[in-house]
Design a protein around this motif. Structure first.
Motif, PDB file in Angstrom:
ATOM      1  N   VAL A  69     -26.981  60.445  53.905  1.00  0.00           N
ATOM      2  CA  VAL A  69     -26.831  60.129  55.326  1.00  0.00           C
ATOM      3  C   VAL A  69     -25.450  59.531  55.595  1.00  0.00           C
ATOM      4  O   VAL A  69     -24.807  59.854  56.596  1.00  0.00           O
ATOM      5  CB  VAL A  69     -27.967  59.188  55.788  1.00  0.00           C
ATOM      6  N   CYS A  70     -24.973  58.674  54.707  1.00  0.00           N
ATOM      7  CA  CYS A  70     -23.629  58.094  54.879  1.00  0.00           C
ATOM      8  C   CYS A  70     -22.552  59.171  54.784  1.00  0.00           C
ATOM      9  O   CYS A  70     -21.576  59.141  55.541  1.00  0.00           O
ATOM     10  CB  CYS A  70     -23.379  57.012  53.840  1.00  0.00           C
ATOM     11  N   ARG A  82     -22.886  62.253  55.604  1.00  0.00           N
ATOM     12  CA  ARG A  82     -22.949  63.053  56.827  1.00  0.00           C
ATOM     13  C   ARG A  82     -22.453  62.289  58.047  1.00  0.00           C
ATOM     14  O   ARG A  82     -21.982  62.895  59.007  1.00  0.00           O
ATOM     15  CB  ARG A  82     -24.378  63.537  57.059  1.00  0.00           C
ATOM     16  N   ALA A  83     -22.554  60.983  58.025  1.00  0.00           N
ATOM     17  CA  ALA A  83     -22.149  60.176  59.178  1.00  0.00           C
ATOM     18  C   ALA A  83     -20.652  59.917  59.217  1.00  0.00           C
ATOM     19  O   ALA A  83     -20.141  59.501  60.254  1.00  0.00           O
ATOM     20  CB  ALA A  83     -22.887  58.845  59.171  1.00  0.00           C
ATOM     21  N   ALA A  84     -19.958  60.169  58.118  1.00  0.00           N
ATOM     22  CA  ALA A  84     -18.515  59.923  58.094  1.00  0.00           C
ATOM     23  C   ALA A  84     -17.837  60.874  59.075  1.00  0.00           C
ATOM     24  O   ALA A  84     -18.178  62.053  59.155  1.00  0.00           O
ATOM     25  CB  ALA A  84     -17.963  60.145  56.690  1.00  0.00           C
ATOM     26  N   PRO A  85     -16.874  60.367  59.836  1.00  0.00           N
ATOM     27  CA  PRO A  85     -16.215  61.237  60.823  1.00  0.00           C
ATOM     28  C   PRO A  85     -15.356  62.286  60.141  1.00  0.00           C
ATOM     29  O   PRO A  85     -14.718  62.019  59.123  1.00  0.00           O
ATOM     30  CB  PRO A  85     -15.342  60.260  61.621  1.00  0.00           C
ATOM     31  N   ARG A 134     -14.157  65.544  55.426  1.00  0.00           N
ATOM     32  CA  ARG A 134     -14.314  64.106  55.598  1.00  0.00           C
ATOM     33  C   ARG A 134     -13.036  63.384  55.162  1.00  0.00           C
ATOM     34  O   ARG A 134     -12.554  63.565  54.053  1.00  0.00           O
ATOM     35  CB  ARG A 134     -15.481  63.587  54.767  1.00  0.00           C
ATOM     36  N   GLY A 184     -24.050  66.203  51.353  1.00  0.00           N
ATOM     37  CA  GLY A 184     -23.751  65.582  52.631  1.00  0.00           C
ATOM     38  C   GLY A 184     -22.750  66.376  53.444  1.00  0.00           C
ATOM     39  O   GLY A 184     -22.743  66.317  54.666  1.00  0.00           O
ATOM     40  N   ARG A 185     -21.900  67.130  52.758  1.00  0.00           N
ATOM     41  CA  ARG A 185     -20.926  67.976  53.438  1.00  0.00           C
ATOM     42  C   ARG A 185     -21.520  69.326  53.809  1.00  0.00           C
ATOM     43  O   ARG A 185     -20.892  70.096  54.527  1.00  0.00           O
ATOM     44  CB  ARG A 185     -19.714  68.191  52.539  1.00  0.00           C
ATOM     45  N   THR A 197     -32.128  67.616  55.313  1.00  0.00           N
ATOM     46  CA  THR A 197     -32.384  66.377  54.570  1.00  0.00           C
ATOM     47  C   THR A 197     -33.724  66.437  53.852  1.00  0.00           C
ATOM     48  O   THR A 197     -33.844  65.954  52.726  1.00  0.00           O
ATOM     49  CB  THR A 197     -32.345  65.177  55.535  1.00  0.00           C
TER      50      THR A 197
END
Length: 186
Positions: A63-64, A66-69, A77, A149-150, A155
């Motif tokens: 999740v982290c 995926r949340a990175a801008p 990322r 995540g990339r 999920t």
């Protein structure tokens, strides 16, 4: 359940969640130690707690990631690019300028595994890669989690594949010492 069993299970759960972010605890060694010292049922309960903890921890990492801008429109990322550049600078400084210390074969091998993992995460076989990584450890599950995540893998698929792979690994480690007469082959 007795108090010692609850403590062993809770320790396995907590240790595996923390070890999912920073691999400072070796959950496999903990499961084998419990399997050698405790009955099979306790070892299986600890193995199950470790699987749950590692899966939850890897989900947080996913999740982290995926949340990175994104750094650019291509979905890359920025923090991952900075980490990769920092790692390359560190490797170059450690390897020195001579090819004798550079480890050319290892560097090419790691690069090919990196390319293969990125390619596999973009295909329908991504859950299989996560499950194999969880069961075998190659490529490392933490690295596969960041690559997942990339990717566009759902999920829920990641969680199921991660739990299946880690479950197979921990089940084997919990049962083998009991089958070998209490001797752990380390």
């Amino acid at each position: 359940m007795s108090t010692i069993v609850l403590v062993l299970v809770a320790t396995g759960l907590l240790m595996s969640v923390v070890g999912s972010f920073a691999p400072v605890f070796v959950a496999e060694a903990y499961v084998v130690a419990v399997a050698v010292a405790q009955p099979v049922g306790v070892a299986l309960a600890v193995a199950a707690a470790v699987v749950v903890g590692q899966t939850l921890g890897k989900l947080v990492v996913l999740v982290c990631a995926r949340a990175a801008p994104p750094a650019d429109g291509a979905g890359r990322r920025a923090w991952l690019d900075r980490l990769r550049a920092r790692t390359e600078r560190w490797r170059a400084a450690r390897a020195g300028s001579g090819p004798a210390r550079a480890g050319g074969w290892l560097r090419r091998h790691v690069a090919s595994v990196d390319r293969w993992t990125v390619d596999a995460m973009a295909r329908p076989r991504a859950p299989l890669v996560v499950a194999v990584s969880g069961a075998v450890g190659l490529p490392p599950l933490l690295v596969v989690t960041v690559y997942a995540g990339r990717s566009t893998m759902p999920t829920s698929w990641f969680a199921a594949a991660c739990a299946a792979g880690r479950g197979a690994r921990m089940l084997t480690l919990a049962l083998v010492p009991g089958l070998a007469g209490g001797l752990a082959f380390l």
